[in-house]
Design a protein around this motif. Structure first.
Motif, PDB file in Angstrom:
ATOM      1  N   LEU A 224      40.700  28.049  34.473  1.00 28.94           N
ATOM      2  CA  LEU A 224      40.255  28.825  33.317  1.00 28.94           C
ATOM      3  C   LEU A 224      40.492  30.305  33.545  1.00 28.94           C
ATOM      4  O   LEU A 224      40.896  31.035  32.625  1.00 28.94           O
ATOM      5  CB  LEU A 224      38.768  28.567  33.063  1.00 28.94           C
ATOM      6  CG  LEU A 224      38.136  29.364  31.904  1.00 28.94           C
ATOM      7  CD1 LEU A 224      38.790  29.007  30.581  1.00 28.94           C
ATOM      8  CD2 LEU A 224      36.626  29.124  31.840  1.00 28.94           C
ATOM      9  N   GLY A 225      40.293  30.772  34.775  1.00 31.53           N
ATOM     10  CA  GLY A 225      40.514  32.176  35.094  1.00 31.53           C
ATOM     11  C   GLY A 225      41.964  32.588  34.933  1.00 31.53           C
ATOM     12  O   GLY A 225      42.258  33.665  34.399  1.00 31.53           O
ATOM     13  N   VAL A 226      42.889  31.734  35.382  1.00 31.61           N
ATOM     14  CA  VAL A 226      44.319  32.037  35.234  1.00 31.61           C
ATOM     15  C   VAL A 226      44.695  32.092  33.758  1.00 31.61           C
ATOM     16  O   VAL A 226      45.411  33.001  33.310  1.00 31.61           O
ATOM     17  CB  VAL A 226      45.177  30.987  35.977  1.00 31.61           C
ATOM     18  CG1 VAL A 226      46.657  31.160  35.618  1.00 31.61           C
ATOM     19  CG2 VAL A 226      44.992  31.112  37.479  1.00 31.61           C
ATOM     20  N   ALA A 227      44.210  31.103  32.964  1.00 32.92           N
ATOM     21  CA  ALA A 227      44.501  31.096  31.532  1.00 32.92           C
ATOM     22  C   ALA A 227      43.913  32.324  30.844  1.00 32.92           C
ATOM     23  O   ALA A 227      44.574  32.970  30.014  1.00 32.92           O
ATOM     24  CB  ALA A 227      43.945  29.822  30.896  1.00 32.92           C
ATOM     25  N   SER A 228      42.672  32.669  31.190  1.00 33.71           N
ATOM     26  CA  SER A 228      42.028  33.843  30.599  1.00 33.71           C
ATOM     27  C   SER A 228      42.809  35.110  30.929  1.00 33.71           C
ATOM     28  O   SER A 228      43.057  35.957  30.061  1.00 33.71           O
ATOM     29  CB  SER A 228      40.591  33.967  31.113  1.00 33.71           C
ATOM     30  OG  SER A 228      39.816  32.834  30.772  1.00 33.71           O
ATOM     31  N   ALA A 229      43.203  35.247  32.194  1.00 35.92           N
ATOM     32  CA  ALA A 229      43.947  36.431  32.623  1.00 35.92           C
ATOM     33  C   ALA A 229      45.298  36.518  31.926  1.00 35.92           C
ATOM     34  O   ALA A 229      45.756  37.603  31.554  1.00 35.92           O
ATOM     35  CB  ALA A 229      44.119  36.414  34.140  1.00 35.92           C
ATOM     36  N   ALA A 230      45.960  35.372  31.736  1.00 35.72           N
ATOM     37  CA  ALA A 230      47.267  35.365  31.066  1.00 35.72           C
ATOM     38  C   ALA A 230      47.150  35.888  29.639  1.00 35.72           C
ATOM     39  O   ALA A 230      47.982  36.682  29.170  1.00 35.72           O
ATOM     40  CB  ALA A 230      47.848  33.953  31.070  1.00 35.72           C
ATOM     41  N   PHE A 231      46.101  35.472  28.927  1.00 39.80           N
ATOM     42  CA  PHE A 231      45.926  35.936  27.554  1.00 39.80           C
ATOM     43  C   PHE A 231      45.452  37.389  27.497  1.00 39.80           C
ATOM     44  O   PHE A 231      45.726  38.093  26.519  1.00 39.80           O
ATOM     45  CB  PHE A 231      44.959  35.030  26.800  1.00 39.80           C
ATOM     46  CG  PHE A 231      45.609  33.750  26.324  1.00 39.80           C
ATOM     47  CD1 PHE A 231      46.629  33.782  25.393  1.00 39.80           C
ATOM     48  CD2 PHE A 231      45.209  32.525  26.831  1.00 39.80           C
ATOM     49  CE1 PHE A 231      47.242  32.612  24.952  1.00 39.80           C
ATOM     50  CE2 PHE A 231      45.814  31.349  26.407  1.00 39.80           C
ATOM     51  CZ  PHE A 231      46.835  31.387  25.465  1.00 39.80           C
ATOM     52  N   ILE A 232      44.747  37.838  28.528  1.00 41.21           N
ATOM     53  CA  ILE A 232      44.399  39.262  28.607  1.00 41.21           C
ATOM     54  C   ILE A 232      45.674  40.093  28.725  1.00 41.21           C
ATOM     55  O   ILE A 232      45.825  41.143  28.080  1.00 41.21           O
ATOM     56  CB  ILE A 232      43.469  39.530  29.803  1.00 41.21           C
ATOM     57  CG1 ILE A 232      42.053  39.021  29.510  1.00 41.21           C
ATOM     58  CG2 ILE A 232      43.416  41.017  30.136  1.00 41.21           C
ATOM     59  CD1 ILE A 232      41.319  39.778  28.420  1.00 41.21           C
ATOM     60  N   VAL A 233      46.606  39.649  29.561  1.00 42.50           N
ATOM     61  CA  VAL A 233      47.891  40.339  29.713  1.00 42.50           C
ATOM     62  C   VAL A 233      48.626  40.378  28.375  1.00 42.50           C
ATOM     63  O   VAL A 233      49.159  41.416  27.965  1.00 42.50           O
ATOM     64  CB  VAL A 233      48.756  39.649  30.781  1.00 42.50           C
ATOM     65  CG1 VAL A 233      50.161  40.255  30.818  1.00 42.50           C
ATOM     66  CG2 VAL A 233      48.103  39.775  32.155  1.00 42.50           C
ATOM     67  N   ALA A 234      48.655  39.237  27.681  1.00 41.00           N
ATOM     68  CA  ALA A 234      49.349  39.182  26.394  1.00 41.00           C
ATOM     69  C   ALA A 234      48.659  40.067  25.360  1.00 41.00           C
ATOM     70  O   ALA A 234      49.322  40.796  24.601  1.00 41.00           O
ATOM     71  CB  ALA A 234      49.415  37.736  25.904  1.00 41.00           C
ATOM     72  N   ALA A 235      47.319  40.026  25.331  1.00 38.06           N
ATOM     73  CA  ALA A 235      46.577  40.818  24.347  1.00 38.06           C
ATOM     74  C   ALA A 235      46.704  42.314  24.596  1.00 38.06           C
ATOM     75  O   ALA A 235      46.531  43.117  23.667  1.00 38.06           O
ATOM     76  CB  ALA A 235      45.101  40.415  24.358  1.00 38.06           C
ATOM     77  N   TYR A 236      47.008  42.703  25.838  1.00 35.00           N
ATOM     78  CA  TYR A 236      47.205  44.115  26.156  1.00 35.00           C
ATOM     79  C   TYR A 236      48.298  44.724  25.286  1.00 35.00           C
ATOM     80  O   TYR A 236      48.236  45.904  24.917  1.00 35.00           O
ATOM     81  CB  TYR A 236      47.547  44.253  27.645  1.00 35.00           C
ATOM     82  CG  TYR A 236      47.965  45.638  28.072  1.00 35.00           C
ATOM     83  CD1 TYR A 236      47.044  46.675  28.137  1.00 35.00           C
ATOM     84  CD2 TYR A 236      49.293  45.913  28.413  1.00 35.00           C
ATOM     85  CE1 TYR A 236      47.429  47.947  28.521  1.00 35.00           C
ATOM     86  CE2 TYR A 236      49.682  47.179  28.810  1.00 35.00           C
ATOM     87  CZ  TYR A 236      48.753  48.192  28.857  1.00 35.00           C
ATOM     88  OH  TYR A 236      49.140  49.458  29.243  1.00 35.00           O
ATOM     89  N   MET A 237      49.297  43.904  24.919  1.00 32.82           N
ATOM     90  CA  MET A 237      50.390  44.367  24.082  1.00 32.82           C
ATOM     91  C   MET A 237      50.249  43.883  22.640  1.00 32.82           C
ATOM     92  O   MET A 237      51.244  43.801  21.909  1.00 32.82           O
ATOM     93  CB  MET A 237      51.733  43.891  24.659  1.00 32.82           C
ATOM     94  CG  MET A 237      52.208  44.698  25.837  1.00 32.82           C
ATOM     95  SD  MET A 237      52.683  46.368  25.323  1.00 32.82           S
ATOM     96  CE  MET A 237      53.189  47.066  26.904  1.00 32.82           C
ATOM     97  N   ALA A 238      49.031  43.545  22.219  1.00 35.75           N
ATOM     98  CA  ALA A 238      48.831  43.014  20.869  1.00 35.75           C
ATOM     99  C   ALA A 238      49.280  44.006  19.795  1.00 35.75           C
ATOM    100  O   ALA A 238      49.951  43.626  18.829  1.00 35.75           O
ATOM    101  CB  ALA A 238      47.356  42.647  20.667  1.00 35.75           C
TER     102      ALA A 238
END
Length: 496
Positions: A224-238
């Protein structure tokens, strides 16, 4: 045959027109655009923040790469659409939201961009202030007072950087392109220099399996942490992903957009994430604290020459990312709101002034304001992305009547109800509410990283369902559309 005389003064000026697209942003330029977009102090801070999910070093690297892959596919959608239609984001949004309703996403995006523009400028000015104190210790007397929360030296550094960025933008998008061509590669000099310096201080040893949180999470929590972090990275460029068309409208071919994204995201962004994790783990070895930001790490450099090169590189890179991610977007958004009054210069000047008025150093020092104000408005970036892409790719099947985007006639295909599309607005409200709930309800705190993708899915699905029951007008397959001829092949990419 041109239909330009039918364009409404309330919807058109030359900066918004498809014929103003330059076709000069080729593969290498878009690659440099992404480099400039990632390589900043805020990007590094986001990267080291992934350790808060209980990840080890190698898990943080994997999460960053996954986030870059997500962004690659999503930006191919917005980037290619911009290249095909050759209009900036707020004009493109008129197809879904209506010719006047597009001001809703334009204002939302502009507010987020202005706040982040000011914050990024402040972060860069903090690095310049460190350099000033190192080179000219006598300036320390200017750092002891405070006016509106910032010292005199801080004001000088902030205003100088603001004026420089303003001057670059007023020179036009071609100057912005040249800046990104320089800024993108430049920061790698600073990042690699800092990585080598930190590794040397750490004795050339780091522990990629190190988990810096108090407790090592279970296997399920790590996934869950890896998935959460991946979407945080993606959302950084939202935000930049939403208005990517502002730049790809100037690309000569779809292929140049896809290649630029592949180089800038799949390769460059992934490598930036890996190097950032290495620097953070080195800082943990040296200071016992991996959360130190770049300003602190750079400030500890005792070699004045290395410090000078590093801070200049960091400052130039931050200016580059600030202009492309947070300056150009609100400029086009303001022009879209009042095209008969705003020019590129006028809108750019207003954005620069607003970025000072909001006193971004006070915002940055107050996480509550950043999270609730900027984060709350930012929660709408996901639904906007979902609605606009569903409208273009599923509903309209990549067919727009570009000229009708500039028409305010009631019979126009994008006029809807008095220039507003109720379906798009309703879908935005539904998707935005979901994103806000996931972001701010304490009981759902684990779901915060998924607010952006949830907004995309819910907003896009709601819009698709509303159009399934009461379809919006679309062009028939045999209807003519505005044609923008592409060159037969992409010319060699240039960096200047």
């Amino acid at each position: 045959m041109s239909r330009a005389p039918e364009r409404s003064a309330r919807l058109y000026n030359k900066d918004l027109a498809p014929e103003s697209a330059t076709r000069t942003w080729k593969t290498l330029n878009l690659f440099n655009w992404w480099m400039a977009g990632w390589h900043s102090m805020a990007g590094y801070t986001m990267a080291i923040g992934l350790f808060a999910f209980g990840l080890s070093g190698w898990q943080a690297m994997i999460a960053f790469i996954l986030g870059a892959v997500i962004l690659y596919y999503l930006n191919n959608l917005t980037g290619v659409a911009g290249q095909r239609e050759r209009v900036p984001f707020p004009v493109f949004a008129r197809a879904a939201f209506g010719v006047f309703g597009a001001n809703i996403p334009a204002v939302l995006r502009a507010v987020v961009a202005v706040f982040w523009y000011g914050i990024q400028t402040y972060l860069a000015s903090a690095a310049v202030m460190i350099l000033a104190l190192k080179i000219a210790p006598g300036t320390a007397v200017l750092a002891d007072d405070s006016f509106l929360g910032l010292s005199t030296l801080g004001w000088i550094c902030f205003l100088v950087l603001s004026l420089l960025q303003w001057a670059v933008l007023l020179s036009g998008l071609e100057t912005v392109r040249r800046l990104t061509d320089f800024a993108g590669p430049t920061i790698w000099i600073a990042v690699f220099a800092l990585a080598v310096w930190m590794l040397a201080r750490a004795g050339w040893t780091i522990d990629l399996s190190l988990v810096t949180t108090a407790e090592v999470p279970s296997g399920a929590r790590q996934v869950l942490g890896v998935a959460s972090a991946a979407f945080i990275v993606a959302a950084y460029m939202a935000g930049p992903s939403l208005n990517f068309a502002d730049f790809t409208r100037n690309a000569p071919t779809e292929q140049s957009v896809r290649r630029g994204n592949a180089l800038g995201l799949l390769i460059n962004a992934s490598l930036f994430g890996i190097v950032s994790v290495i620097i953070a783990l080195s800082a943990h070895e040296v200071y016992g604290d991996e959360t130190r930001d770049l300003v602190e790490l750079v400030g500890a450099i005792d070699n004045v020459t290395v410090l000078l090169v590093t801070i200049i590189a960091v400052s130039v890179a931050t200016a580059g990312v600030n202009i492309i991610c947070n300056f150009v977007a609100p400029v086009y958004d303001l022009i879209n709101i009042r095209p008969e009054w705003f020019t590129f210069r006028r809108a750019g000047t207003l954005v620069a002034v607003l970025a000072v008025v909001v006193t971004p150093w006070n915002l940055f020092s107050n996480p509550v304001i950043v999270n609730q104000l900027i984060g709350g408005i930012g929660a709408f970036m996901g639904p906007l992305f979902g609605i606009i892409t569903v409208d273009y790719y599923l509903l309209r099947r990549k067919r727009l009547d570009t000229e009708s985007l500039f028409s305010d006639r009631p019979e126009g295909i994008y006029y809807y109800r008095r220039g507003y599309n109720p379906r798009a607005i309703a879908a935005l409200v539904v998707g935005g509410c979901i994103s806000l709930l996931l972001t701010f309800v304490p009981a759902w705190s684990d779901a915060v990283p998924f607010a952006w993708p949830a907004g995309i899915l819910v907003g896009g699905l709601a819009y698709a369902l509303l159009n399934a029951t009461a379809p919006s007008p679309v062009l028939p397959d045999d209807a003519p559309t505005a044609q923008h001829a592409d060159p037969p092949a992409e010319e060699p990419a240039t960096a200047g």
